[in-house]
Design a protein around this motif. Sequence first.
Motif, PDB file in Angstrom:
ATOM      1  N   GLU A 102      -2.073  -5.344   7.522  1.00  0.00           N
ATOM      2  CA  GLU A 102      -2.445  -4.902   6.179  1.00  0.00           C
ATOM      3  C   GLU A 102      -1.357  -4.021   5.567  1.00  0.00           C
ATOM      4  OE1 GLU A 102      -6.262  -3.055   6.733  1.00  0.00           O
ATOM      5  OE2 GLU A 102      -7.274  -4.978   7.048  1.00  0.00           O
ATOM      6  N   VAL A 103      -0.798  -3.117   6.377  1.00  0.00           N
ATOM      7  CA  VAL A 103       0.294  -2.260   5.902  1.00  0.00           C
ATOM      8  C   VAL A 103       1.507  -3.116   5.564  1.00  0.00           C
ATOM      9  CG1 VAL A 103       1.932  -0.447   6.579  1.00  0.00           C
ATOM     10  CG2 VAL A 103      -0.511  -0.170   7.069  1.00  0.00           C
ATOM     11  N   ALA A 104       1.829  -4.072   6.428  1.00  0.00           N
ATOM     12  CA  ALA A 104       2.970  -4.964   6.170  1.00  0.00           C
ATOM     13  C   ALA A 104       2.774  -5.710   4.856  1.00  0.00           C
ATOM     14  CB  ALA A 104       3.150  -5.942   7.332  1.00  0.00           C
ATOM     15  N   ASP A 105       1.558  -6.198   4.616  1.00  0.00           N
ATOM     16  CA  ASP A 105       1.274  -6.892   3.353  1.00  0.00           C
ATOM     17  C   ASP A 105       1.464  -5.963   2.158  1.00  0.00           C
ATOM     18  OD1 ASP A 105       0.730  -9.320   4.565  1.00  0.00           O
ATOM     19  OD2 ASP A 105      -1.455  -9.104   4.432  1.00  0.00           O
ATOM     20  N   ALA A 106       0.992  -4.738   2.271  1.00  0.00           N
ATOM     21  CA  ALA A 106       1.131  -3.776   1.174  1.00  0.00           C
ATOM     22  C   ALA A 106       2.604  -3.477   0.879  1.00  0.00           C
ATOM     23  CB  ALA A 106       0.382  -2.482   1.501  1.00  0.00           C
ATOM     24  N   LEU A 107       3.434  -3.513   1.909  1.00  0.00           N
ATOM     25  CA  LEU A 107       4.868  -3.263   1.739  1.00  0.00           C
ATOM     26  C   LEU A 107       5.614  -4.489   1.216  1.00  0.00           C
ATOM     27  CD1 LEU A 107       5.540  -1.334   5.071  1.00  0.00           C
ATOM     28  CD2 LEU A 107       5.624  -0.369   2.762  1.00  0.00           C
ATOM     29  N   GLY A 108       5.007  -5.656   1.345  1.00  0.00           N
ATOM     30  CA  GLY A 108       5.691  -6.888   0.973  1.00  0.00           C
ATOM     31  C   GLY A 108       6.527  -7.459   2.101  1.00  0.00           C
ATOM     32  N   ALA A 109       6.295  -7.004   3.320  1.00  0.00           N
ATOM     33  CA  ALA A 109       7.043  -7.502   4.477  1.00  0.00           C
ATOM     34  C   ALA A 109       6.643  -8.944   4.767  1.00  0.00           C
ATOM     35  CB  ALA A 109       6.775  -6.624   5.701  1.00  0.00           C
ATOM     36  N   ARG A 110       7.612  -9.758   5.076  1.00  0.00           N
ATOM     37  CA  ARG A 110       7.344 -11.157   5.427  1.00  0.00           C
ATOM     38  C   ARG A 110       7.607 -11.429   6.906  1.00  0.00           C
ATOM     39  NH1 ARG A 110       4.673 -10.529   1.853  1.00  0.00           N
ATOM     40  NH2 ARG A 110       4.814 -11.382  -0.222  1.00  0.00           N
ATOM     41  N   SER A 111       8.292 -10.494   7.566  1.00  0.00           N
ATOM     42  CA  SER A 111       8.548 -10.644   9.001  1.00  0.00           C
ATOM     43  C   SER A 111       8.259  -9.321   9.692  1.00  0.00           C
ATOM     44  CB  SER A 111       9.989 -11.099   9.253  1.00  0.00           C
ATOM     45  OG  SER A 111      10.916 -10.192   8.684  1.00  0.00           O
ATOM     46  N   ILE A 112       7.673  -9.429  10.895  1.00  0.00           N
ATOM     47  CA  ILE A 112       7.246  -8.233  11.612  1.00  0.00           C
ATOM     48  C   ILE A 112       7.344  -8.472  13.120  1.00  0.00           C
ATOM     49  CG2 ILE A 112       4.803  -8.905  11.645  1.00  0.00           C
ATOM     50  CD1 ILE A 112       4.138  -5.899  11.090  1.00  0.00           C
TER      51      ILE A 112
END
Length: 168
Positions: A102-112
């Motif tokens: 969810e945090v990655a989505d909020a940041l706009g991250a596409r790779s994790i």
Amino acid sequence: MPTLTAVLGDITTQQVDAIVNAANNAMRGGGGVDGAIHRAGGPKILQDCIARFPHGLVTGDAGWTTGGDLPARWVVHTVGPNWNAGQRDRELLVSCYRCSLEVADALGARSIAFPLISAGVYGWPREDAIRVAVDTILDTPTKVSDARIIAFDESAFPQVRAAIDAWT
């Protein structure tokens, strides 16, 4: 659903938008993955932790900081349950992965890139930690397209790869 890959290596060297840190509640650095990320990322990560999380984070929650000197732009910090201290509610571990995405989505991250949260010094049984990681990453709706589970330990890598292969 993201493409999920098992990687044998060091999470601090991953060329991704965000790496996940298995942090402690205080959010001030520590040992294991947490210590490695703070050492490799430099003092900016700790400064950001102090500013963003003056009272730390509760178990199962996640938040982000700069990536500092890391190749990753962001560090998503999550506090896993400590099996050895009696925190054995599996939903807390599931929450770590879900909240991190969810945090990655909020940041706009596409790779994790994820470590095996709680499977080190916190003592979560490795097989279950792997199942929780794979199931939660692949079951959680996300805009992340590239997710990796980083196995630092050579014995964990084939287990992670097998769990991903079994899922797909």
